[in-house]
Design an enzyme around this catalytic site. Structure first.
Site, short mmCIF file in Angstrom:
data_model
loop_
_atom_site.label_atom_id
_atom_site.label_comp_id
_atom_site.label_asym_id
_atom_site.label_seq_id
_atom_site.Cartn_x
_atom_site.Cartn_y
_atom_site.Cartn_z
CG HIS A 21 6.73 -1.62 3.29
ND1 HIS A 21 7.01 -1.01 4.49
CD2 HIS A 21 5.37 -1.62 3.18
CE1 HIS A 21 5.88 -0.66 5.08
NE2 HIS A 21 4.87 -1.02 4.30
NE ARG B 86 3.28 0.16 9.31
CZ ARG B 86 2.58 0.12 8.18
NH1 ARG B 86 2.57 -0.99 7.47
NH2 ARG B 86 1.90 1.18 7.78
#
Length: 325
Positions: free
Chosen positions: A293, A245
């Site tokens: 991502h 993350r």
């Protein structure tokens, strides 16, 4: 019981996988499965739902659901990390569980791709290609006994921070390429034959790390955990890859480490703000590879997983991947 599922571009026909398909799959039925647009607020007619399945909805949409679904008892996210659901403001009596394991294969593949791209300097080769330039400096550096070892995983010391299910798939692949893998987790010991250190052993380990891979989740304890102090512990020849993350990294400190040469290179699939703003210094940081991502792609075998979770919920059993609240 009403169950809300997102209108996703992959199969979520989980009722057909249940033992009593076509009948009520929870006591006190009949049950209703309704879909919602994952980028839009939950329609008013579905605010009586008791179960909410989420996938890739913007945080503001999940927070809106937390405010407007008073009967909700369980949130099942299909993301590997439950951070969006945990930060949405659901009541303490709402169970939140993640889709951990649904992304292990694709995240592993992407992590390995980023590792190899960084170690083998594919970003340099691609930049030279756009300039119509033959990047012979890469060959010279590999041939130099001083720098040659920085271009290979063979005998490289790799640290995987966040040694869970994805790490257990990635570590053997790195081992097959000759790397020496050590994990970092909340408890020290050994997992599947790999040594694992805890927070107390992290500083010493970073000083001997050639490649740091982060698989950390975004929770309050990991906010900007990779900061300037820890980056300074890494050798100048080290590289960093993040497929966990973005919020776990102090991006300003990372950019400074790359610009100053205190870190040889990095590759990020996740950033603190996504999409990455056009004025972010990450775009122009040297020796940095960025991907948008895409490591997880989509949850794999999500219908089977959700059917198993619902069967467990019906039997008042222990759900998988319940997030601590």
């Amino acid at each position: 019981m009403k169950i809300l599922v997102p209108d996703v571009p992959f199969d979520l026909d989980f009722p057909a996988l249940l033992p009593d398909a076509g009948a009520s799959f929870a006591p006190g039925g009949p049950d209703v499965v309704a879909t919602y647009a994952m980028n839009d607020p939950i329609p008013e007619e579905h605010t009586d739902a008791e179960v909410l399945v989420t996938w890739s909805s913007p945080p503001k949409i999940v927070a809106d659901a937390a405010r407007r679904l008073p009967r909700l008892r369980w949130v099942q996210t299909l993301s590997a990390g439950p951070d969006v659901a945990l930060g949405a403001g659901f009541g303490p009596d709402v169970v939140i569980s993640s889709g951990q394991s649904l992304h292990d294969d694709t995240v592993t593949e992407h992590a390995l791709a980023l590792v190899l791209a960084s170690v083998r300097r594919l970003d340099t080769s691609l930049a030279a290609q756009r300039e119509h330039r033959w990047a012979k400096e890469i060959a010279f550096a590999q041939a130099d006994p001083v720098t040659g070892r920085e271009y290979t995983l063979d005998d490289a010391r790799v640290t995987i921070w966040g040694f869970g299910s994805i790490a257990l798939r990635l570590a053997p692949l790195l081992t097959a390429l000759g790397a020496q893998v050590t994990g970092v987790a909340s408890r020290a010991g050994e997992r599947s034959g790999y040594p694992v250190v805890d927070a107390a052993g992290l500083d010493a380990l970073l000083g001997e790390t050639d490649l740091l891979i982060s698989l950390l989740p975004a929770v309050p304890a990991t906010q900007h955990i990779l900061d300037d102090r820890l980056l300074r512990l890494l050798p100048p020849s080290a590289r960093f890859v993040n497929v966990g993350r973005g919020a776990t990294v102090d991006e300003a400190a990372l950019v400074e480490a790359l610009r100053s040469g205190r870190l040889a290179g990095a590759a990020l699939d996740v950033m603190e703000t996504e999409p990455l703003p056009a004025d972010s210094p990450l775009w122009d940081a040297p020796n940095l590879i960025l991907t948008p991502h895409v490591a997880g792609g989509r949850p794999r075998r999500a219908a089977r997983f959700l059917a198993d979770q619902l069967t467990t919920w019906r039997a008042a059993g222990d759900l998988r991947n319940v997030a601590p609240r």
